[in-house]
Design a protein around this motif. Structure first.
Motif, short mmCIF file in Angstrom:
data_model
loop_
_atom_site.label_atom_id
_atom_site.label_comp_id
_atom_site.label_asym_id
_atom_site.label_seq_id
_atom_site.Cartn_x
_atom_site.Cartn_y
_atom_site.Cartn_z
N ARG A 132 0.82 -1.23 0.00
CA ARG A 132 0.00 0.00 0.00
C ARG A 132 0.85 1.27 0.00
O ARG A 132 0.32 2.39 -0.03
N GLU A 133 2.18 1.10 0.08
CA GLU A 133 3.02 2.29 0.18
C GLU A 133 3.20 3.00 -1.14
O GLU A 133 3.17 2.37 -2.19
N MET A 134 3.42 4.30 -1.05
CA MET A 134 3.76 5.05 -2.25
C MET A 134 5.23 5.44 -2.13
O MET A 134 5.61 6.08 -1.14
N PRO A 135 6.06 5.00 -3.09
CA PRO A 135 7.48 5.31 -2.96
C PRO A 135 7.70 6.81 -2.78
O PRO A 135 7.06 7.63 -3.45
N GLY A 136 8.57 7.16 -1.84
CA GLY A 136 8.91 8.57 -1.62
C GLY A 136 7.95 9.26 -0.65
O GLY A 136 8.21 10.40 -0.24
N SER A 137 6.86 8.59 -0.26
CA SER A 137 5.88 9.32 0.55
C SER A 137 6.36 9.52 1.99
O SER A 137 6.06 10.56 2.59
N ALA A 138 7.11 8.58 2.56
CA ALA A 138 7.63 8.80 3.92
C ALA A 138 8.51 10.05 3.94
O ALA A 138 8.35 10.93 4.80
N GLU A 139 9.40 10.15 2.95
CA GLU A 139 10.31 11.30 2.88
C GLU A 139 9.50 12.59 2.68
O GLU A 139 9.78 13.62 3.28
N SER A 140 8.47 12.49 1.82
CA SER A 140 7.66 13.68 1.53
C SER A 140 6.92 14.15 2.79
O SER A 140 6.88 15.35 3.09
N ILE A 141 6.35 13.21 3.55
CA ILE A 141 5.62 13.59 4.77
C ILE A 141 6.60 14.17 5.80
O ILE A 141 6.34 15.22 6.41
N LEU A 142 7.75 13.49 5.97
CA LEU A 142 8.70 13.95 7.00
C LEU A 142 9.28 15.32 6.64
O LEU A 142 9.62 16.11 7.51
N ALA A 143 9.41 15.60 5.34
CA ALA A 143 9.93 16.91 4.93
C ALA A 143 8.84 17.98 5.05
O ALA A 143 9.14 19.15 5.32
N ALA A 144 7.57 17.58 4.87
CA ALA A 144 6.49 18.57 4.91
C ALA A 144 6.24 19.07 6.34
O ALA A 144 5.95 20.25 6.53
N LEU A 145 6.35 18.19 7.34
CA LEU A 145 5.96 18.57 8.70
C LEU A 145 6.69 19.82 9.20
O LEU A 145 6.04 20.78 9.66
N PRO A 146 8.05 19.88 9.10
CA PRO A 146 8.72 21.10 9.58
C PRO A 146 8.32 22.34 8.79
O PRO A 146 8.29 23.45 9.35
N ALA A 147 7.95 22.17 7.51
CA ALA A 147 7.50 23.33 6.73
C ALA A 147 6.20 23.89 7.32
O ALA A 147 5.90 25.07 7.17
#
Ligand code: GLU
Length: 286
Positions: A48-63
């Motif tokens: 069910r994972e979308m490649p790159g989505s963990a990195e995208s979520i973790l990068a979005a939070l501090p923004a």
């Protein structure tokens, strides 16, 4: 106060409005209590994972001004701990291998405490935990007193899937304990998972955190936002509009002058009182 909260996204897509609400709500509760806010990436379901989505979520939070107190815990690194919990349940005779198909269960719950199908050594079984006829009660901080009988709501539920992955319920309980979480703040779509999680905590000898289930964000057609086609990702390069909407969703007063996410969150925190969060199970996203 020894408060530890967390945000535990599944990496199945980019951060969307519903998950931003859960992140902001859990962050506000943790900071209001003077506690810690931790992250956990629930990457236990590779199909069910979308490649790159963990990195995208973790990068979005501090923004969005949401900075955690420790590096994120990835569930994919925790298989040994789930194995140990599974072995503990197995040694206590609480789980059984199950080859039942959906047909065998005729669309109903599994209630027999043992597999109804013929064991098939050539096929990997799922593993279910046997549930007793007891009521699980807990007081949700926002949704009030809850009661569920696992036999009528869940049945003997799966803790290890046919594919060999551990189920969300088991991994979540093991990791909430491992991360020392005292307070789980998440969307109301998980309210009905909580009795299963409390039951697993009891079986594993783990303590039960407090639970607060935030109203679920719905689209204009009344569908859960994350499941609808309109679950547009929120834009971390332009965080203010979505952050303002998330705070309004949680009934926090607007802050016209705030220049950046941190200023907006600081103002929201100064006015935040968990008792004044919206006491409803779901509401339309603005
Ligand atoms: N990973 C789950 C989700 O993204 C949340 C689990 C939890 O907060 O317990 O829906």
């Amino acid at each position: 106060m020894n408060y530890r909260g967390r945000f535990a996204p599944s990496p199945t897509g980019h951060l969307h409005f519903g998950s931003l609400v859960a992140a902001v709500g859990s962050w506000l509760c943790a900071r209001h209590a003077g506690g810690q806010w931790l992250l956990r990436v629930e990457d236990m379901d590779p199909p069910r994972e979308m490649p790159g989505s963990a990195e995208s979520i973790l990068a979005a939070l501090p923004a969005f001004g949401l900075v955690a107190d420790a590096p994120a815990l990835f569930q994919s690194t925790r298989i040994g701990a789930y194995d140990a919990a599974f072995e503990q349940l197995k040694a206590a005779g609480q789980v059984f291998p199950c080859w039942c198909s959906r047909n065998d269960l005729a669309g109903g719950l599994h209630l027999d405490g043992h597999c109804l199908a013929k064991p098939d050594e050539g096929r990997t079984p799922a593993w279910r935990i046997r549930v007793p006829d007891i009521e699980i009660r807990f007081d949700d901080v926002l949704q009030g007193p809850q009661v569920a009988n696992l036999r009528t709501t869940a049945g003997d539920f799966v803790i290890r899937r046919v594919e060999g992955y551990y189920a969300y319920q088991l991994a979540c309980v093991v990791d909430d304990a491992f991360q020392g979480i005292t307070d789980v703040v998440r969307g109301n779509d998980l309210l009905d998972s909580t009795p299963r999680q409390i039951y697993l905590q009891r079986c594993l000898g783990l303590s039960t955190p407090r639970y607060l289930h935030l109203p679920l964000a719905l689209d204009g057609d009344g569908r859960k936002l994350s499941k609808s086609e309109r679950a547009h990702p929120v834009d971390p390069t332009d965080p203010m509009p979505a952050l303002r909407r998330a705070l309004a969703f949680l009934d926090l007063p607007p802050v016209p002058g705030a220049q950046n996410p941190s200023a907006l969150l600081a103002h929201a925190l100064a006015h935040f009182d968990p008792a004044r969060l919206p006491h409803c199970s779901e509401r339309a996203a603005a």
